[in-house]
Design a protein around this motif. Sequence first.
Motif, PDB file in Angstrom:
ATOM      1  N   GLY A 139      86.472  71.971  20.933  1.00  0.00           N
ATOM      2  CA  GLY A 139      85.533  70.880  20.684  1.00  0.00           C
ATOM      3  C   GLY A 139      86.070  69.798  19.773  1.00  0.00           C
ATOM      4  O   GLY A 139      85.295  69.009  19.227  1.00  0.00           O
TER       5      GLY A 139
ATOM      6  N   GLY B 211      85.467  66.364  21.422  1.00  0.00           N
ATOM      7  CA  GLY B 211      84.022  66.179  21.491  1.00  0.00           C
ATOM      8  C   GLY B 211      83.390  65.932  20.137  1.00  0.00           C
ATOM      9  O   GLY B 211      82.496  65.091  19.994  1.00  0.00           O
ATOM     10  N   ALA B 212      83.852  66.648  19.115  1.00  0.00           N
ATOM     11  CA  ALA B 212      83.302  66.471  17.770  1.00  0.00           C
ATOM     12  C   ALA B 212      83.623  65.086  17.224  1.00  0.00           C
ATOM     13  O   ALA B 212      82.791  64.456  16.558  1.00  0.00           O
ATOM     14  CB  ALA B 212      83.850  67.549  16.839  1.00  0.00           C
TER      15      ALA B 212
ATOM     16  N   ARG C 247      81.330  62.694  19.047  1.00  0.00           N
ATOM     17  CA  ARG C 247      79.963  62.830  18.547  1.00  0.00           C
ATOM     18  C   ARG C 247      79.806  62.141  17.195  1.00  0.00           C
ATOM     19  O   ARG C 247      78.796  61.477  16.934  1.00  0.00           O
ATOM     20  CB  ARG C 247      79.601  64.316  18.422  1.00  0.00           C
ATOM     21  CG  ARG C 247      78.168  64.542  17.983  1.00  0.00           C
ATOM     22  CD  ARG C 247      77.893  65.998  17.652  1.00  0.00           C
ATOM     23  NE  ARG C 247      76.510  66.189  17.257  1.00  0.00           N
ATOM     24  CZ  ARG C 247      76.033  67.261  16.646  1.00  0.00           C
ATOM     25  NH1 ARG C 247      76.850  68.274  16.368  1.00  0.00           N
ATOM     26  NH2 ARG C 247      74.759  67.339  16.308  1.00  0.00           N
TER      27      ARG C 247
ATOM     28  N   VAL D  50      77.709  63.692  23.922  1.00  0.00           N
ATOM     29  CA  VAL D  50      78.850  64.450  24.429  1.00  0.00           C
ATOM     30  C   VAL D  50      78.401  65.714  25.153  1.00  0.00           C
ATOM     31  O   VAL D  50      77.498  66.422  24.685  1.00  0.00           O
ATOM     32  CB  VAL D  50      79.805  64.831  23.271  1.00  0.00           C
ATOM     33  CG1 VAL D  50      81.005  65.608  23.799  1.00  0.00           C
ATOM     34  CG2 VAL D  50      80.262  63.583  22.529  1.00  0.00           C
TER      35      VAL D  50
ATOM     36  N   THR E  82      80.338  69.155  26.760  1.00  0.00           N
ATOM     37  CA  THR E  82      81.605  69.876  26.861  1.00  0.00           C
ATOM     38  C   THR E  82      81.396  71.165  27.643  1.00  0.00           C
ATOM     39  O   THR E  82      80.268  71.643  27.790  1.00  0.00           O
ATOM     40  CB  THR E  82      82.162  70.243  25.473  1.00  0.00           C
ATOM     41  OG1 THR E  82      81.238  71.128  24.816  1.00  0.00           O
ATOM     42  CG2 THR E  82      82.372  69.011  24.613  1.00  0.00           C
TER      43      THR E  82
ATOM     44  N   GLN F 255      82.288  75.029  20.428  1.00  0.00           N
ATOM     45  CA  GLN F 255      81.656  73.836  20.987  1.00  0.00           C
ATOM     46  C   GLN F 255      80.171  73.772  20.642  1.00  0.00           C
ATOM     47  O   GLN F 255      79.645  72.703  20.317  1.00  0.00           O
ATOM     48  CB  GLN F 255      81.854  73.811  22.502  1.00  0.00           C
ATOM     49  CG  GLN F 255      83.285  73.548  22.932  1.00  0.00           C
ATOM     50  CD  GLN F 255      83.464  73.644  24.432  1.00  0.00           C
ATOM     51  OE1 GLN F 255      82.525  73.428  25.196  1.00  0.00           O
ATOM     52  NE2 GLN F 255      84.666  73.979  24.866  1.00  0.00           N
TER      53      GLN F 255
ATOM     54  N   ILE G  49      79.271  70.552  18.774  1.00  0.00           N
ATOM     55  CA  ILE G  49      78.676  69.546  19.655  1.00  0.00           C
ATOM     56  C   ILE G  49      77.150  69.565  19.594  1.00  0.00           C
ATOM     57  O   ILE G  49      76.498  68.532  19.715  1.00  0.00           O
ATOM     58  CB  ILE G  49      79.144  69.764  21.116  1.00  0.00           C
ATOM     59  CG1 ILE G  49      80.674  69.797  21.188  1.00  0.00           C
ATOM     60  CG2 ILE G  49      78.583  68.689  22.035  1.00  0.00           C
ATOM     61  CD1 ILE G  49      81.355  68.579  20.606  1.00  0.00           C
TER      62      ILE G  49
ATOM     63  N   GLY H  65      74.645  67.031  21.286  1.00  0.00           N
ATOM     64  CA  GLY H  65      75.270  67.103  22.595  1.00  0.00           C
ATOM     65  C   GLY H  65      74.920  68.383  23.326  1.00  0.00           C
ATOM     66  O   GLY H  65      74.008  69.121  22.942  1.00  0.00           O
TER      67      GLY H  65
END
Length: 346
Positions: free
Chosen positions: A36, A39-40, A43, A49, A51, A62, A66, A193
């Motif tokens: 992640g 993604g982090a 975000r 986001v 994932t 994740q 997320i 997310g």
Amino acid sequence: MFRYIGSKSSTSANISSLISDMIGVGTVADAFGGLGTIGAELRKHGHRVTTCDVLNFPHSFQIARIEGKAKLPFLQLRDQAGLSSMQEIQDQLNTTKAPRSWIVQEYSQQRKFFTHDNALAIAGAWHQIKRWHEAGALTRRETALLITSLLNSMDSVANTAGTYYAHLKTFHRKALKPFRFEWFPVVGGRYVGKALRGDALSCLQGKNFDVLYLDPPYNERNYASYYHLPESMSLLQRPKTNPERASGMPVGVRPGASSIRDGMTMGYLEKLASNIGWKWLIVHYCDGALIPLTTMRDSLRHFGTVQELTLPALGYTTHKIARTINHHVFVVSAATRSSSRSLCHA
């Protein structure tokens, strides 16, 4: 931070800036989400986001990064265990030992993944989390934060060269440091997310995003084998192992292995690009990977005009000296997709 092959920690800020420059703030799908990291970062900068990953241990990371927050209420745990704060939970996990645990027997006494004292402490924390989970005292996000924090703390004292495929013959100085459970530093963001577990195509097909970010496996390393112990611990299950194997790897085929192999092929990436809606497609790849760069370039041209960027990045290494490799970032706009396809079929 947990050492993970392909984590993109050295390029996450660059990728986030690239996407923000392209769309401002929007929706992004990271089909091969790993721990992640990308993604982090997205975000944190205001993106919504999504994932996914086929393995449970990165999926736990994740969820924490997320979907989660740095501080969670743990309301049921307060009622059932009388622990009124995250500090009290941390203190409880740092004082619980489990001398008869399979973690101690198999990964300290039989194999040198951890010192005896560290194995006692790691096992104590793991069994306590498992008991809370089985008692229904934890939510999905609370379980993920606890597992992520435990695995991240554990990895800092693991007697390995970076993966759990094997342990070192003698204890490295980092493995001699005392284990301590520390909360994973979740940064959070404006939006919550979605962290999905499963094959990327199954999870994401039919959905629409501003950006589809593809960062597939670069080589034939079997992540399910390389990280078998964190995977087993994240599932809160004791694995069945072969005592004659030095790695302590579970017996049988690891779930998700075939999906990981699929992700290494150009055909699978083409299926993702064809079955998931996107305005921008970003493919992140590196020199010397399984799919030749010429093949990658030729295939992506079928989806639109391709812009190629090069980023210097730190490669995965088990040595002190950093290894620098070139990462290639391919950017395709959906606005050029139809004209590109007509040219290809002319």
